[in-house]
Design a protein around this motif. Structure first.
Motif, PDB file in Angstrom:
ATOM      1  N   HIS A   1       0.931  -1.187  -0.061  1.00 58.49           N
ATOM      2  CA  HIS A   1      -0.187  -0.103  -0.305  1.00 58.49           C
ATOM      3  C   HIS A   1       0.795   1.178   0.024  1.00 58.49           C
ATOM      4  O   HIS A   1       2.057   1.199   0.484  1.00 58.49           O
TER       5      HIS A   1
ATOM      6  N   VAL B   1      -5.243   7.231  -8.423  1.00 52.91           N
ATOM      7  CA  VAL B   1      -5.743   5.993  -7.630  1.00 52.91           C
ATOM      8  C   VAL B   1      -6.022   4.727  -8.593  1.00 52.91           C
ATOM      9  O   VAL B   1      -5.468   3.720  -8.082  1.00 52.91           O
TER      10      VAL B   1
ATOM     11  N   CYS C   1      -2.614   3.258  -9.496  1.00 52.77           N
ATOM     12  CA  CYS C   1      -1.946   2.215  -8.115  1.00 52.77           C
ATOM     13  C   CYS C   1      -2.619   0.987  -8.170  1.00 52.77           C
ATOM     14  O   CYS C   1      -2.322  -0.187  -7.901  1.00 52.77           O
TER      15      CYS C   1
ATOM     16  N   VAL D   1      -4.233   2.254  -1.808  1.00 52.57           N
ATOM     17  CA  VAL D   1      -4.218   3.824  -1.627  1.00 52.57           C
ATOM     18  C   VAL D   1      -4.843   3.865  -0.339  1.00 52.57           C
ATOM     19  O   VAL D   1      -6.075   3.859   0.059  1.00 52.57           O
TER      20      VAL D   1
END
Length: 735
Positions: free
Chosen positions: A293, A332, A335, A342
């Motif tokens: 994360h 986001v 990711c 996130v």
């Protein structure tokens, strides 16, 4: 908002209308002052004896006409920008207004001919404090209403005498667009036809004390880039590509899954990069290092860059410094597509006093408590939220849901929870009042946190909430239905403080502080913990992680490596702040970010810094591949001390077990000496142990004291060589 804009008037002038009945002096005065609760009753079209009266408020207009079926009828000027006239009609027709200014003309829809664009259910939920998607009811919402495109403006301002919409195209004068009160809800509403995305706006509040001032929208989903402070009409057009991630993120509970976090201050990670540019670099970097994360320091809009985002004015808007809300969605999404979760820092404890934002929003304390002493946060010069007020609690609970639903955020790390929970936080005797039971606990804050957690977990499966709570408050991660606060994880501030204290001592003195490294296991299973080496530990004179260590440069780097190995082996999830993964020596600077140049080929110690980064990469790789290091983090059967009292040796050794009972042996030697043939008790069912990771490996900058061959136990004891200032992990040998 123009339907037609011309500079040449039509050849034939408009037909004048009969004179309309005059407004009462009281209504006229309140309307023009921006203090009328129902401007729609005065403006627009209304039946009167003899026909339909049309009245418009258009400051600075040369003339205003009503257009019906292509025919224009001029309205008479009443002065002060008011125009009116009566047409002999039986019913209110479909009409527009033709407005002439010096040098231009516009044909526009009349905002005061529309019914409210906010429904009764929304108002009911707002009054009850149960509108879990509050951002869909309040703020600026582009929409089509009664067949006309425009934007609905709504704001909660129950103490205001009047509210108007001020925009960039009205030069921040709200006179033209007074809003109507929607009764006991305290909500004001106005639909502005023709107004669309990109319009900058504020609300002009007329307080009950006669003051008039401009306020940014508390529910704004986009803001101007600081230092500008206006809100901006926006709508999302982003198409997500993370369906697979979202479908599976709830498959395994977070506390039973690998969870290794890289904490980042986005604006300074690579200064100058936008959300979309960061999306191309940061997920790739985090994935290469093996973190599961990334945790973002607050991205909600904030006026002062130096607050690092912790003094929020735009709770519903990603900071415009790095791009648009859809640009942040792109980040986001990138990711997620890289397999990175996130987490976002969320700050519901307080807000700054800027006069254009939440403070005394409608002229009275609204988001903050009415008691000035209670409202003031003594440490930060900010206001605390009034958690006892229904609408304020709703504002914050919906905000937590908003980031999870609208931006697919996977976790909320809640800042400064302790400051919310205690009425006497940073206050002396006489500066606080006990609760109804005579205690120091803030019962309203407790109820708010419980509601927030329960709502987020119900609405957003797979999301985790994390408390930064620095006291021994019981039940922070216990479920709400058993009286807990309902967080999924809690930062272990005690472990962080004690372990950093220990390693700051010279090795010769560490034996007197041995308990600082073992005490954490006394309470390790009281909560679900994260072990944080966060931004707070590498600023304000606390020094970067490597600079906290005693000794020469080699010893400092070696101790960092040993400490990281101890941290990754210890029960609890891991969090490491940017720059510490490659042992930068300077404190973090919000202006310059990590010292990436330390890794450049031309820098004489680049290999040293790369070595620490390589270790972090390998720690994460072994960690993720070894369920013993994370599967039973919150269960006592997942841990067993092997050497807990070897204070004279500065040695710590323990076993970690996965759900099937498979072990990993972690041994840390915080002395700068090699310990040969060091005996450790091990389980009898393991025939041989092999070294899985050694922080003294030359690849990481170590001295190369390793255990290359499998080691067989004898009489329940395994004898290994302990490298200096190093951590070694061993697992059962698999031929």
């Amino acid at each position: 908002m123009a339907l037609r804009d011309t500079s040449i008037p039509e050849p034939s002038g408009p037909v004048p209308s009969p004179t309309a009945p005059a407004l009462s002096p009281e209504d006229r005065g309140r309307l023009l002052a921006g203090a009328h609760h129902d401007p729609h009753a005065l403006l627009g079209a209304h039946p009167v004896p003899g026909g339909i009266v049309f009245r418009a408020l258009r400051p600075f207009a040369r003339s205003v006409s009503v257009v019906i079926g292509g025919k224009r009828t001029a309205l008479a000027s009443e002065g002060d920008g008011l125009f009116s006239g009566v047409l002999p009609l039986d019913a209110i027709p479909a009409y527009t207004l033709h407005v002439a200014y010096d040098g231009s003309e516009q044909e526009v829809h009349d905002p005061y001919r529309f019914l409210p664009a906010l429904g009764e259910l929304d108002l009911h939920l707002i009054r009850e404090g149960r509108h879990e998607q509050l951002w869909q009811a309040l703020g600026a919402e582009p929409m089509t209403h009664e067949g006309v495109a425009g934007t609905r403006f709504t704001v909660w301002a129950p103490n205001a005498q009047g509210v108007r919409v001020a925009t960039d195209f009205t030069y921040w004068d709200g006179t033209q667009f007074p809003m109507r009160s929607l009764g006991a809800s305290g909500v004001w509403e106005l639909f502005l036809p023709g107004v669309g995305e990109g319009t900058a706006y504020k609300f002009e509040i007329h307080s009950r004390y006669g003051h008039r001032f401009l306020k940014a929208d508390p529910m704004a989903r986009r803001c101007e880039e600081p230092p500008n402070t206006a809100s901006v009409v926006t709508a999302s057009h982003y198409e997500w590509g993370d369906a697979e991630w979202m479908a599976h993120r709830a498959d395994t509970p977070v506390h039973e899954a690998p969870f290794s976090v890289y904490e980042v201050h986005l604006p300074s990670w690579r200064p100058g990069l936008t959300y979309r540019q960061l999306a191309e670099e940061l997920p790739k970097y985090v994935k290469d290092l093996g973190f599961t994360h990334v945790e973002l320091m607050p991205v909600a809009e904030h006026p002062f860059h130096g607050s690092w985002g912790y003094q929020v004015t735009g709770f519903y808007a990603p900071t415009a410094r790095l791009g648009s809300p859809d640009d942040f969605r792109y980040f986001v999404d990138a990711c997620h597509r890289a397999g990175i979760g996130v987490i976002m820092d969320w700050v519901p404890a307080h807000f700054p006093k800027d006069d254009w934002a939440l403070a005394r929003f409608d002229g009275d304390p609204l988001y903050e408590p009415g008691n000035a002493q209670r409202a003031e946060h003594p440490d930060w010069g900010t206001y605390e939220f009034d958690f006892a007020r229904t609408e304020v609690r709703n504002f914050l609970v919906a905000n937590a849901v908003y980031w999870c639903e609208e931006f697919h955020i996977d976790g909320l790390r809640v800042d400064a929870v302790a400051s919310m929970l205690y009425l006497d936080y940073s206050r002396e005797d006489g500066q606080w009042e006990p609760n109804a039971y005579g205690g120091r606990e803030d019962l309203a804050a407790m109820a708010f946190l419980q509601e927030m957690n329960a709502t987020v977990y119900r609405r957003a499966p797979g999301v985790v909430t994390i408390a930064e709570e620095s006291t021994a408050w019981g039940g922070v991660t216990r479920p709400t239905d058993t009286g807990g606060l309902g967080f999924g994880l809690k930062w272990n501030m005690g472990w962080m403080h004690d372990s950093l204290e220990y390693i700051a001592h010279e090795p010769v003195h560490r034996k007197y502080h041995h308990h600082e490294m073992t005490f954490s296991m006394v309470y390790a299973y009281s909560e679900n913990y994260v072990l944080p080496i966060s931004h707070d530990e590498v600023v304000h004179g606390k020094q970067a992680l490597v600079s906290k260590m005693p000794g020469d440069w080699w010893q400092r780097r070696a101790t960092v490596r040993a400490y990281l190995g101890f941290m990754w082996g210890h029960p609890g999830k891991q969090l490491l702040y940017m720059g510490q993964e490659f042992a930068q020596g300077a404190e973090w600077s919000v202006e310059h970010g990590p010292e990436w140049w330390l890794l450049d080929d031309g820098y004489h110690s680049a290999g040293d810094h790369r070595g620490v980064r390589d270790l972090v990469r390998d720690l994460n790789a072994v960690y993720r591949a070894t369920p013993a290091l994370w599967q039973c983090d919150t269960r006592p059967e997942g841990f067993r001390w092997v050497a807990v009292d070897s204070a004279d040796d500065n040695v710590f050794a323990f076993l970690r077990y996965d759900a099937e009972g498979r072990p990993l042996l972690a041994v840390s030697n915080f002395s700068p000496v090699v310990r040969h043939d060091y005996g450790l008790w091990v389980p009898g069912d393991v025939a041989a142990w092999q070294e899985t990771l050694n922080t003294d490996d030359p690849r990481y900058g170590g001295s190369g004291v390793t255990n290359t061959d499998p080691v067989k136990p004898e009489d329940g004891c395994v004898r290994i060589t302990l490298p200096p200032l190093a951590t070694v992990w061993l697992t059962p040998f698999a031929p």
